[in-house]
Design an enzyme around this catalytic site. Structure first.
Site, PDB file in Angstrom:
ATOM      1  N   VAL A 134       0.846  -1.191   0.000  1.00 22.19           N
ATOM      2  CA  VAL A 134       0.000   0.000   0.000  1.00 22.19           C
ATOM      3  C   VAL A 134       0.886   1.246   0.000  1.00 22.19           C
ATOM      4  O   VAL A 134       1.797   1.373   0.814  1.00 22.19           O
ATOM      5  CB  VAL A 134      -0.925   0.022   1.232  1.00 22.19           C
ATOM      6  CG1 VAL A 134      -1.725   1.328   1.286  1.00 22.19           C
ATOM      7  CG2 VAL A 134      -1.849  -1.192   1.226  1.00 22.19           C
ATOM      8  N   GLU A 172      12.053  -9.570  25.941  1.00 23.08           N
ATOM      9  CA  GLU A 172      11.834 -10.917  25.380  1.00 23.08           C
ATOM     10  C   GLU A 172      12.999 -11.323  24.478  1.00 23.08           C
ATOM     11  O   GLU A 172      13.409 -12.481  24.467  1.00 23.08           O
ATOM     12  CB  GLU A 172      10.506 -10.970  24.619  1.00 23.08           C
ATOM     13  CG  GLU A 172       9.300 -10.862  25.550  1.00 23.08           C
ATOM     14  CD  GLU A 172       8.018 -11.422  24.944  1.00 23.08           C
ATOM     15  OE1 GLU A 172       7.768 -11.157  23.750  1.00 23.08           O
ATOM     16  OE2 GLU A 172       7.267 -12.113  25.661  1.00 23.08           O
ATOM     17  N   ASP A 229      -2.001  -1.429  15.414  1.00 20.93           N
ATOM     18  CA  ASP A 229      -0.971  -0.486  15.862  1.00 20.93           C
ATOM     19  C   ASP A 229      -1.164   0.937  15.358  1.00 20.93           C
ATOM     20  O   ASP A 229      -0.603   1.873  15.933  1.00 20.93           O
ATOM     21  CB  ASP A 229       0.422  -0.955  15.420  1.00 20.93           C
ATOM     22  CG  ASP A 229       0.836  -2.258  16.100  1.00 20.93           C
ATOM     23  OD1 ASP A 229       0.045  -2.774  16.915  1.00 20.93           O
ATOM     24  OD2 ASP A 229       1.946  -2.735  15.810  1.00 20.93           O
ATOM     25  N   ALA A 233      -0.841  -7.391  20.208  1.00 23.96           N
ATOM     26  CA  ALA A 233      -1.584  -8.360  19.389  1.00 23.96           C
ATOM     27  C   ALA A 233      -2.968  -8.576  19.983  1.00 23.96           C
ATOM     28  O   ALA A 233      -3.960  -8.689  19.263  1.00 23.96           O
ATOM     29  CB  ALA A 233      -0.826  -9.678  19.337  1.00 23.96           C
ATOM     30  N   LYS A 243       2.800 -18.479  28.345  1.00 21.64           N
ATOM     31  CA  LYS A 243       3.186 -17.766  27.125  1.00 21.64           C
ATOM     32  C   LYS A 243       2.867 -18.616  25.898  1.00 21.64           C
ATOM     33  O   LYS A 243       2.355 -18.128  24.898  1.00 21.64           O
ATOM     34  CB  LYS A 243       4.687 -17.460  27.182  1.00 21.64           C
ATOM     35  CG  LYS A 243       5.198 -16.674  26.001  1.00 21.64           C
ATOM     36  CD  LYS A 243       4.766 -15.227  26.076  1.00 21.64           C
ATOM     37  CE  LYS A 243       5.202 -14.429  24.861  1.00 21.64           C
ATOM     38  NZ  LYS A 243       4.786 -13.023  25.002  1.00 21.64           N
TER      39      LYS A 243
END
Lengths: 405, 405
Positions: B81, B170, B301, B318, B379
């Site tokens: 895009v 992480e 986001d 997410a 997790k």
């Protein structure tokens, strides 16, 4: 009575063969045997093209030296040889020194760049474990970076191999098998990858049977390799190479990876220590000792043995180094037992197989020409034989190429 | 009668969730649905730290979009895009354009470098599949090169992570698990590796429970990470970074690898298309539409939703993107069926788990604090849930983290 001290420097094919034979020939009370090597592992120089292309993990091409030496008879020192002091009969190491009564120099060869500008700085080598895994990672990094850039730089996917001798051709065989996997791994269009082989000599694999050479070239061409034969690399730059055919104006081939696989010379330690040498190689006596130095043997890539049939030196190979190691070990045993008629070395060519990837190759074995899967099979037999000669069946089971069918 | 055309741009968590719900909600005759995405695959943004550290192959963090869309109802266009023409109701693509009646912008975020000099040029990002595998390969190449150099350059073994937020921590968890393996692979002394985490905020993991933060810091410190908290990166150079605490004089930290994991902003297409935005994020209406544009939804986001409790925006995750996708799909179905009372979005926080490698983590789940293997387990449950929500049990079996015990 002091035991004579035998020092062997280098744990390549020649050095290890000498050690494993010597430790069988001599009793514990006959001699002190010392092995000096830079690493605590031996690597299969003839398999490095696989580690470099990434088709075989580098841990598969090396094994711990302590697996094959008899530690009750051989002391192992991990250190780098700086120089030989022939007069004082000492080996100078980075961390110390070792005196010897008999010395075997089996330090292996080094790349010869013939003074071509930029090769040392910008080209990668298929020389040892360190250089091979760096080359593998460099190619992967070029592929990984390609898709990250806004302006796609196709030179990242261009790989030049300098030299169409044994190492160059075997590397190309592995590389062409690996490229489709790299393309999949990094989402790269296979059509954009460019592989060029540049050779200054007028033919690929000089000295090989022309029919087999033709087979090898056509197989590699069908996998996308472009050959520039009779073409010299004039310079290597951060962006690629400059090449010229004869007196032509040099032209540029852009490449993210340049591999130099064209020349081998003897070890720099040879010259540094004042031995008379040609490109680091000493023309040894038939008994493999250095003329004028009755206590120093040189074997492997730093020794030079003339092939009387064609009055030219035998090329340095694993096969000749191992045969030299066998003779060298017997001659040392003779000397220790005060027998001064030493055995003369003569090379028995058992054949040569050049691989073109895991599944293809060319070769002459017992005087018979072979190609394709038969040659690939024989290559694995040759590779396993080297393991067997040095480490026995146990080493073949551990490190051998067992998927031969 | 012409069917209304729904165009969804972006196949991240928000976009795919919208698609998979919409294709169930609507009959073939109710609407044309078009999905536009740059790649033909979806990747798990929340797993990229693993692909970046090299603890999980990048092919495990992505799957083919065509595996989850119903191709009888959804047309997929692989393209990038460029801009949204809101007036003419068209999406401008690199290779063409698509008109829409209803548009869902789910293009995801972009790294925010806050104008810090050199970050764009020299720092690596944990942003997508391309950047993650490049980062992995870069670290490997640094390790592979270390032993090749005459003068050992220990900066090659120095890794700086900018940012101690979710992604940074992480990544550190995976990286510290990976380093011993890299050391073995490349014959590097573990003691020479240096990992530094620089965070400008006064704490690691801002917003997380302080007791859990303390646990995370001490676990990572015990694995060799040095934290510089309340310390800002002033500049990134080819050799490392310049940092300063408060008004201090900047000092240099040399590093062969700098990873920027500190900031996320909305997509540049948002601003380019003239939407009113703060750092690329549009404050959407409760029904997730853009104020003034009743046919345009923004989720994920690039959307901004205020957490009324603390009067600050929810961080982009997410979890929120997927919840928005569910509401967005229902609201589109309402509009198509001429029901103009749309559903309001409200975020239901199901908890947050921050991994510290495969076997450790911290988290708050259903209001309960957890650490260690329990958190690591949760997790994996969270990761599998995302797969399940979008692709059902089949996708979990194919791509899921099944070794949960």
């Amino acid at each position: 009575m002091r035991k004579p001290k035998v020092v062997i420097v280098g744990a390549g094919y020649g050095g290890l063969m000498t050690i494993v034979r010597l430790q069988k020939l001599l009793g514990v009370n006959e001699a002190d045997i010392v092995l000096v090597n830079k690493n605590d592992y031996h690597y299969e120089t003839t398999w490095l093209h696989e580690a470099s292309a990434g088709t075989l993990h580098h841990d598969k091409v090396r094994y711990d030296i302590r697996n094959v030496i008899d530690r009750s008879k051989v002391d192992f020192i991990q250190d780098t040889v700086v120089e030989i002091n022939k007069e004082e009969k000492k080996v100078i190491l980075e961390q110390g020194e070792v005196s010897y009564d008999y010395l075997v120099i089996a330090l292996g060869g080094e790349p010869e760049t013939f003074g071509i500008k930029g090769l040392k700085e910008y080209a990668f080598g298929i020389t040892n474990v360190n250089s091979s895994r760096q080359l593998r990672e460099h190619i992967e990094y070029q592929f990984a970076t390609y898709n990250m850039e806004e302006e796609k730089n196709e030179n990242r996917l261009s790989i030049v191999v300098g030299g169409a001798g044994f190492t160059g051709i075997e590397f190309l065989g592995e590389l062409t098998n690996r490229i489709p996997k790299l393309c999949q791994e990094y989402d790269v269009d296979f059509q954009k990858v460019k592989i060029t082989c540049v050779e200054a000599a007028p033919t690929v694999l000089p000295g090989f049977d022309p029919e087999l050479v033709k087979y090898a070239v056509s197989q590699l061409e069908s996998k996308g390799v472009e050959f520039l034969i009779g073409t010299a690399i004039k310079e290597c730059t951060p962006d690629g190479i400059l090449v010229a055919k004869g007196e032509e104006e040099p032209r540029e081939i852009k490449a993210g990876t340049v591999v130099w696989a064209a020349g081998v010379r003897g070890n720099a330690v040879i010259e540094k220590s004042g031995f008379e040498a040609m490109r680091g190689r000493v023309k040894v006596q038939p008994d493999l000792r250095v003329p004028g130095f009755d206590d120093v043997f040189i074997i492997g890539d730093s020794s030079l043995v003339i092939n009387e049939e064609i009055n030219r030196p035998f090329p340095p190979t694993a096969q000749i180094a191992m045969q030299q190691g066998e003779v060298c070990s017997r001659n040392i045993a003779f000397l220790i037992r005060d027998k001064h008629e030493l055995e003369s070395f003569s090379f028995e060519n058992k054949g040569t197989v050049c691989s073109l990837g895991d599944d293809d190759g060319i070769g002459v074995v017992f005087g018979k020409k072979i190609t394709g899967s038969k040659a690939a099979f024989m290559k694995k037999v040759v590779d396993n034989r080297a393991l067997y000669m040095i480490g026995g069946a146990g080493l073949v089971l551990k490190k051998g190429k067992l998927k031969v069918f």
